[in-house]
Every structure is written in structure tokens, then in C-alpha cells.
Design a protein around this motif. Structure first.
Motif, PDB file in Angstrom:
ATOM      1  N   ARG A 115      -7.322  64.200   5.420  1.00  0.00           N
ATOM      2  CA  ARG A 115      -8.667  64.552   5.872  1.00  0.00           C
ATOM      3  C   ARG A 115      -9.374  63.438   6.624  1.00  0.00           C
ATOM      4  O   ARG A 115      -9.907  63.651   7.704  1.00  0.00           O
ATOM      5  CB  ARG A 115      -9.530  64.959   4.671  1.00  0.00           C
ATOM      6  CG  ARG A 115      -9.072  66.170   3.938  1.00  0.00           C
ATOM      7  CD  ARG A 115      -9.478  67.409   4.588  1.00  0.00           C
ATOM      8  NE  ARG A 115     -10.940  67.450   4.635  1.00  0.00           N
ATOM      9  CZ  ARG A 115     -11.616  68.378   5.252  1.00  0.00           C
ATOM     10  NH1 ARG A 115     -10.997  69.343   5.838  1.00  0.00           N
ATOM     11  NH2 ARG A 115     -12.921  68.344   5.272  1.00  0.00           N
ATOM     12  N   MET A 116      -9.394  62.251   6.030  1.00  0.00           N
ATOM     13  CA  MET A 116     -10.209  61.180   6.594  1.00  0.00           C
ATOM     14  C   MET A 116      -9.503  60.472   7.748  1.00  0.00           C
ATOM     15  O   MET A 116     -10.058  60.338   8.833  1.00  0.00           O
ATOM     16  CB  MET A 116     -10.576  60.153   5.517  1.00  0.00           C
ATOM     17  CG  MET A 116     -11.466  59.035   6.015  1.00  0.00           C
ATOM     18  SD  MET A 116     -11.859  57.846   4.740  1.00  0.00           S
ATOM     19  CE  MET A 116     -12.933  58.798   3.714  1.00  0.00           C
ATOM     20  N   VAL A 117      -8.300  60.006   7.516  1.00  0.00           N
ATOM     21  CA  VAL A 117      -7.618  59.195   8.534  1.00  0.00           C
ATOM     22  C   VAL A 117      -6.901  60.074   9.554  1.00  0.00           C
ATOM     23  O   VAL A 117      -7.061  59.903  10.760  1.00  0.00           O
ATOM     24  CB  VAL A 117      -6.644  58.199   7.861  1.00  0.00           C
ATOM     25  CG1 VAL A 117      -5.980  57.325   8.904  1.00  0.00           C
ATOM     26  CG2 VAL A 117      -7.366  57.349   6.842  1.00  0.00           C
ATOM     27  N   GLY A 118      -6.100  61.020   9.073  1.00  0.00           N
ATOM     28  CA  GLY A 118      -5.348  61.881   9.984  1.00  0.00           C
ATOM     29  C   GLY A 118      -6.230  62.766  10.834  1.00  0.00           C
ATOM     30  O   GLY A 118      -5.922  63.063  11.990  1.00  0.00           O
ATOM     31  N   GLY A 119      -7.352  63.188  10.294  1.00  0.00           N
ATOM     32  CA  GLY A 119      -8.284  64.017  11.051  1.00  0.00           C
ATOM     33  C   GLY A 119      -8.955  63.274  12.188  1.00  0.00           C
ATOM     34  O   GLY A 119      -9.430  63.876  13.146  1.00  0.00           O
ATOM     35  N   ARG A 120      -8.983  61.951  12.112  1.00  0.00           N
ATOM     36  CA  ARG A 120      -9.613  61.142  13.156  1.00  0.00           C
ATOM     37  C   ARG A 120      -8.589  60.387  13.999  1.00  0.00           C
ATOM     38  O   ARG A 120      -8.967  59.526  14.793  1.00  0.00           O
ATOM     39  CB  ARG A 120     -10.583  60.158  12.518  1.00  0.00           C
ATOM     40  CG  ARG A 120     -11.746  60.847  11.857  1.00  0.00           C
ATOM     41  CD  ARG A 120     -12.732  59.858  11.312  1.00  0.00           C
ATOM     42  NE  ARG A 120     -13.864  60.549  10.743  1.00  0.00           N
ATOM     43  CZ  ARG A 120     -14.150  60.559   9.462  1.00  0.00           C
ATOM     44  NH1 ARG A 120     -13.397  59.900   8.612  1.00  0.00           N
ATOM     45  NH2 ARG A 120     -15.200  61.206   9.020  1.00  0.00           N
ATOM     46  N   ALA A 121      -7.322  60.681  13.803  1.00  0.00           N
ATOM     47  CA  ALA A 121      -6.282  60.002  14.582  1.00  0.00           C
ATOM     48  C   ALA A 121      -6.369  60.442  16.038  1.00  0.00           C
ATOM     49  O   ALA A 121      -6.683  61.582  16.353  1.00  0.00           O
ATOM     50  CB  ALA A 121      -4.901  60.328  14.026  1.00  0.00           C
ATOM     51  N   GLY A 122      -6.098  59.503  16.929  1.00  0.00           N
ATOM     52  CA  GLY A 122      -6.127  59.796  18.346  1.00  0.00           C
ATOM     53  C   GLY A 122      -7.336  59.226  19.059  1.00  0.00           C
ATOM     54  O   GLY A 122      -7.518  59.458  20.251  1.00  0.00           O
ATOM     55  N   HIS A 123      -8.169  58.467  18.361  1.00  0.00           N
ATOM     56  CA  HIS A 123      -9.368  57.888  18.964  1.00  0.00           C
ATOM     57  C   HIS A 123      -9.205  56.414  19.320  1.00  0.00           C
ATOM     58  O   HIS A 123     -10.175  55.760  19.681  1.00  0.00           O
ATOM     59  CB  HIS A 123     -10.575  58.067  18.041  1.00  0.00           C
ATOM     60  CG  HIS A 123     -10.990  59.487  17.875  1.00  0.00           C
ATOM     61  ND1 HIS A 123     -10.648  60.238  16.771  1.00  0.00           N
ATOM     62  CD2 HIS A 123     -11.693  60.308  18.683  1.00  0.00           C
ATOM     63  CE1 HIS A 123     -11.141  61.443  16.911  1.00  0.00           C
ATOM     64  NE2 HIS A 123     -11.784  61.517  18.068  1.00  0.00           N
ATOM     65  N   GLY A 124      -8.020  55.878  19.164  1.00  0.00           N
ATOM     66  CA  GLY A 124      -7.779  54.488  19.526  1.00  0.00           C
ATOM     67  C   GLY A 124      -7.584  53.597  18.311  1.00  0.00           C
ATOM     68  O   GLY A 124      -7.984  53.925  17.197  1.00  0.00           O
ATOM     69  N   TYR A 125      -6.943  52.465  18.585  1.00  0.00           N
ATOM     70  CA  TYR A 125      -6.603  51.543  17.495  1.00  0.00           C
ATOM     71  C   TYR A 125      -7.824  50.787  16.967  1.00  0.00           C
ATOM     72  O   TYR A 125      -7.847  50.402  15.802  1.00  0.00           O
ATOM     73  CB  TYR A 125      -5.522  50.568  17.952  1.00  0.00           C
ATOM     74  CG  TYR A 125      -4.185  51.248  18.102  1.00  0.00           C
ATOM     75  CD1 TYR A 125      -3.395  51.491  17.002  1.00  0.00           C
ATOM     76  CD2 TYR A 125      -3.731  51.661  19.353  1.00  0.00           C
ATOM     77  CE1 TYR A 125      -2.181  52.126  17.118  1.00  0.00           C
ATOM     78  CE2 TYR A 125      -2.519  52.301  19.490  1.00  0.00           C
ATOM     79  CZ  TYR A 125      -1.737  52.534  18.374  1.00  0.00           C
ATOM     80  OH  TYR A 125      -0.542  53.179  18.492  1.00  0.00           O
ATOM     81  N   ASN A 126      -8.825  50.572  17.798  1.00  0.00           N
ATOM     82  CA  ASN A 126     -10.044  49.916  17.309  1.00  0.00           C
ATOM     83  C   ASN A 126     -10.777  50.809  16.318  1.00  0.00           C
ATOM     84  O   ASN A 126     -11.284  50.335  15.306  1.00  0.00           O
ATOM     85  CB  ASN A 126     -10.963  49.532  18.466  1.00  0.00           C
ATOM     86  CG  ASN A 126     -10.413  48.388  19.278  1.00  0.00           C
ATOM     87  OD1 ASN A 126      -9.648  47.577  18.770  1.00  0.00           O
ATOM     88  ND2 ASN A 126     -10.797  48.330  20.545  1.00  0.00           N
ATOM     89  N   ALA A 127     -10.838  52.090  16.611  1.00  0.00           N
ATOM     90  CA  ALA A 127     -11.469  53.031  15.680  1.00  0.00           C
ATOM     91  C   ALA A 127     -10.651  53.142  14.398  1.00  0.00           C
ATOM     92  O   ALA A 127     -11.211  53.350  13.314  1.00  0.00           O
ATOM     93  CB  ALA A 127     -11.623  54.398  16.332  1.00  0.00           C
ATOM     94  N   ALA A 128      -9.343  52.993  14.507  1.00  0.00           N
ATOM     95  CA  ALA A 128      -8.479  53.090  13.328  1.00  0.00           C
ATOM     96  C   ALA A 128      -8.758  51.968  12.332  1.00  0.00           C
ATOM     97  O   ALA A 128      -8.563  52.152  11.126  1.00  0.00           O
ATOM     98  CB  ALA A 128      -7.014  53.075  13.751  1.00  0.00           C
ATOM     99  N   ILE A 129      -9.221  50.824  12.820  1.00  0.00           N
ATOM    100  CA  ILE A 129      -9.558  49.724  11.908  1.00  0.00           C
ATOM    101  C   ILE A 129     -10.690  50.164  10.973  1.00  0.00           C
ATOM    102  O   ILE A 129     -10.594  50.023   9.751  1.00  0.00           O
ATOM    103  CB  ILE A 129      -9.954  48.458  12.693  1.00  0.00           C
ATOM    104  CG1 ILE A 129      -8.759  47.909  13.464  1.00  0.00           C
ATOM    105  CG2 ILE A 129     -10.512  47.399  11.751  1.00  0.00           C
ATOM    106  CD1 ILE A 129      -9.107  46.791  14.422  1.00  0.00           C
TER     107      ILE A 129
END
Length: 146
Positions: free
Chosen positions: A51-65
Motif C-alpha cells: 500500500r504505502m511503498v508500492g503504491g507510490r513507486a514510479g515517482h523517482g528515487y528521491n521520493a523513494a527515500i
């Protein structure tokens, strides 16, 4: 909607939180953690990864931090809350509280006590750095297989 990022997030965070639950073992009396710590950690990893991480994947590595740090902090909060709730429940059955509000308020003081017990640089660093790395892996799969 299932995506590769969500699947990768669920798998990688379930494995990572299983590892973190193993790191938490020496902090319990006689190195015996609660029986539900590992299953709860894996279930929480699947949920947060999907839900939290996989749902927001694809927005860039900076956002992934930021997403990874948020997932690590969420894991810490919910594990501490679960352990405190379990202890409050045991105390309530022993009639150690005068009323329900005292029991609910004790959850948060128990969370602080457990948090102080787990205040180890090694554990906190593993949790935060590992969560960021897991979020980067999830981001990779989210970008590669949209």
C-alpha cells in the motif's frame, strides 16, 4: 490494481521486516520475543510494501527515500503499539487499571518504555537505511515494469 512495484514492495518489505524482527530478539528478556512478533512483522511488511511503498513507486528515487523512511517509521510505530496493546490487555485482565481510560492512556506510556528498550544505534540504523534501500528496489521495479 496490482503492479510490479506493489508486488516487489510487498515481498521486499516482508523479508526486510522479518530480518528486523530477528534483530529485535536480543532486546527481550531472555532473548524470547513475543510469539506474534515475526508474523506481525511479515504481515506489516506485506501491507506497508503493497500500500504505502508500492503504491507510490514510479515517482523517482528521491521520493523513494522519503517513502522508505515513512515505511520504517510506520513499522516502528505499529510494532511498538501492538506490543504495548498486548501488555495493556494482560494488565487489564489482571485488573491493574481503575478504568478504561487509564488502560488506553497506559498504551502510550508502554510504547515509550518499549521504545527506550529498543533505542539501539544498530537497530535504528538498520531500520532506516534498510527501509530506504528496500524503497529504492521497489522504485526500480515500479519504473522498469509499470
Amino acid at each position: 490494481m496490482p503492479t510490479a512495484g506493489r508486488l516487489a514492495g510487498a515481498i521486499i518489505f516482508a523479508l526486510f521486516f522479518w530480518y528486523i524482527a530477528g534483530l529485535m530478539t536480543p532486546f527481550f528478556p531472555e532473548e524470547r520475543p513475543p510469539s506474534m512478533l515475526v508474523p506481525a512483522s511479515v504481515a506489516l511488511g506485506i501491507f506497508l510494501g503493497w500500500r504505502m511503498v508500492g503504491g507510490r513507486a514510479g515517482h523517482g528515487y528521491n521520493a523513494a527515500i522519503g517513502i522508505g523512511l515513512t515505511a520504517g517509521a510506520s513499522y516502528a510505530f505499529w510494532i511498538l503499539f501492538g506490543m504495548a496493546f498486548d501488555q495493556m490487555w494482560k494488565n487489564a485482565w489482571r485488573r491493574l487499571y481503575d478504568g478504561p481510560m487509564e488502560a488506553v492512556a497506559d498504551i502510550f506510556s508502554l510504547m515509550i518504555e518499549y521504545g527506550q528498550d529498543f533505542a539501539s544505534f544498530n537497530l535504528i540504523a538498520n531500520l532506516l537505511i534498510g527501509a530506504v534501500i528496500c524503497a529504492w528496489v521497489t522504485e526500480y521495479f515500479g519504473q522498469k515494469y509499470p
